[in-house]
Design an enzyme around this catalytic site. Sequence first.
Site, mmCIF file in Angstrom:
data_model
loop_
_atom_site.group_PDB
_atom_site.id
_atom_site.type_symbol
_atom_site.label_atom_id
_atom_site.label_comp_id
_atom_site.label_asym_id
_atom_site.label_seq_id
_atom_site.Cartn_x
_atom_site.Cartn_y
_atom_site.Cartn_z
ATOM 1 C CG ASP A 25 -2.081 0.917 1.106
ATOM 2 O OD1 ASP A 25 -2.268 1.497 0.018
ATOM 3 O OD2 ASP A 25 -2.815 1.079 2.097
ATOM 4 C CG HIS A 42 -0.033 1.850 -9.288
ATOM 5 N ND1 HIS A 42 -0.233 1.547 -7.963
ATOM 6 C CD2 HIS A 42 -1.140 2.530 -9.687
ATOM 7 C CE1 HIS A 42 -1.401 2.036 -7.568
ATOM 8 N NE2 HIS A 42 -1.969 2.635 -8.600
ATOM 9 C CG LEU A 136 9.875 -16.676 -2.661
ATOM 10 C CD1 LEU A 136 10.512 -15.756 -1.628
ATOM 11 C CD2 LEU A 136 9.265 -15.844 -3.776
HETATM 12 C C1 FPP Z 1 -2.082 0.136 -3.379
HETATM 13 O O1 FPP Z 1 -1.562 1.461 -3.292
HETATM 14 C C2 FPP Z 1 -1.498 -0.553 -4.507
HETATM 15 C C3 FPP Z 1 -2.169 -1.167 -5.527
HETATM 16 C C4 FPP Z 1 -3.648 -1.231 -5.585
HETATM 17 C C5 FPP Z 1 -1.463 -1.776 -6.659
HETATM 18 C C6 FPP Z 1 -0.271 -2.568 -6.246
HETATM 19 C C7 FPP Z 1 0.446 -3.049 -7.430
HETATM 20 C C8 FPP Z 1 1.798 -3.119 -7.492
HETATM 21 C C9 FPP Z 1 2.717 -2.741 -6.390
HETATM 22 C C10 FPP Z 1 2.445 -3.648 -8.716
HETATM 23 C C11 FPP Z 1 2.303 -5.138 -8.732
HETATM 24 C C12 FPP Z 1 2.946 -5.745 -9.858
HETATM 25 C C13 FPP Z 1 2.343 -6.520 -10.772
HETATM 26 C C14 FPP Z 1 3.179 -7.184 -11.771
HETATM 27 C C15 FPP Z 1 0.884 -6.706 -10.832
HETATM 28 P P1 FPP Z 1 -2.559 2.686 -3.456
HETATM 29 O O2 FPP Z 1 -2.684 3.003 -4.902
HETATM 30 O O3 FPP Z 1 -3.852 2.365 -2.772
HETATM 31 O O4 FPP Z 1 -1.771 3.829 -2.718
HETATM 32 P P2 FPP Z 1 -2.426 5.008 -1.875
HETATM 33 O O5 FPP Z 1 -3.121 4.344 -0.719
HETATM 34 O O6 FPP Z 1 -1.248 5.824 -1.447
HETATM 35 O O7 FPP Z 1 -3.368 5.746 -2.763
#
Ligand code: FPP
Length: 249
Positions: A25, A42, A136
């Site tokens: 997050d 992201h 893993l």
């Molecule tokens: C939450 O942060 C994050 C997500 C919903 C997306 C997470 C995805 C990745 C880290 C990439 C994963 C990789 C692949 C290959 C799928 P948020 O957007 O809710 O952050 P915020 O709370 O600060 O708004």
Amino acid sequence: MFSFKKKEKLNAPLNVPKHIAVIMDGNGRWAKKRMQPRVFGHKAGMETLQRVTIAAKEMGVQVLTVYAFSTENWSRPEKEVSFIMNLPVEFYDRYVPELHKNKVKIQMIGDTAKLPKATFEALEKAESLTKLNTGLILNFALNYGGRYEINQAVKLIAQDVLDAKLSPGDITEEVIGNYLYTSNLPKMLRDPDLVIRTSGELRLSNFLPWQSAYSELYFTDILWPDFDEKALKAAIAEYSRRNRRFGGV
Ligand code: FPP
């Protein structure tokens, strides 16, 4: 000065969790702090995932389940959703070769049949390329929702009872586990020992509610793109200090 006993404890080998689940997050806030669009976060988050996966493997973690997209995330702006949905495609080209070299086995959980075709196919290619790897397991939760997972399991169990493949008296916790998405993992590794959530939010947000019943929970203010090997070690060190009793004494 430390006493000998204290020193000994500090040098004690780490008790490394076999299965770590991560709620990645804070990507949006990380991007905002840099005056960038949310998707920039992201992208950085995907790079972090690569580094953390290799670090976890090197520390002896056996399963890393990551919450990449929840069933609730569809309500985000369409542009952001389509950006996230394209990440597995980029991930396959840019990162999977190094993971494959490191013997990482890629798997996915969630209602993945409902993902866009290109997203699903990229993950399927990664699964099939790495399926014989013995290192893993990197387990992507995509279009995942914990209550939905349990709801689906209940439907499948009910159908098997109707078909006389199962009798109600035989429905144990172990049997329920066999109907959950995490039945894609080896039996002893299905439940996370440690759940990490970054960015300071203190919730599980429908992530692995059945499987995390006895998990240790670890919350950090670090935003996911800033999470690194040092942060992972700090989480594992904290886990090592905890005394898991599973309801016993
Ligand atoms: C939450 O942060 C994050 C997500 C919903 C997306 C997470 C995805 C990745 C880290 C990439 C994963 C990789 C692949 C290959 C799928 P948020 O957007 O809710 O952050 P915020 O709370 O600060 O708004």
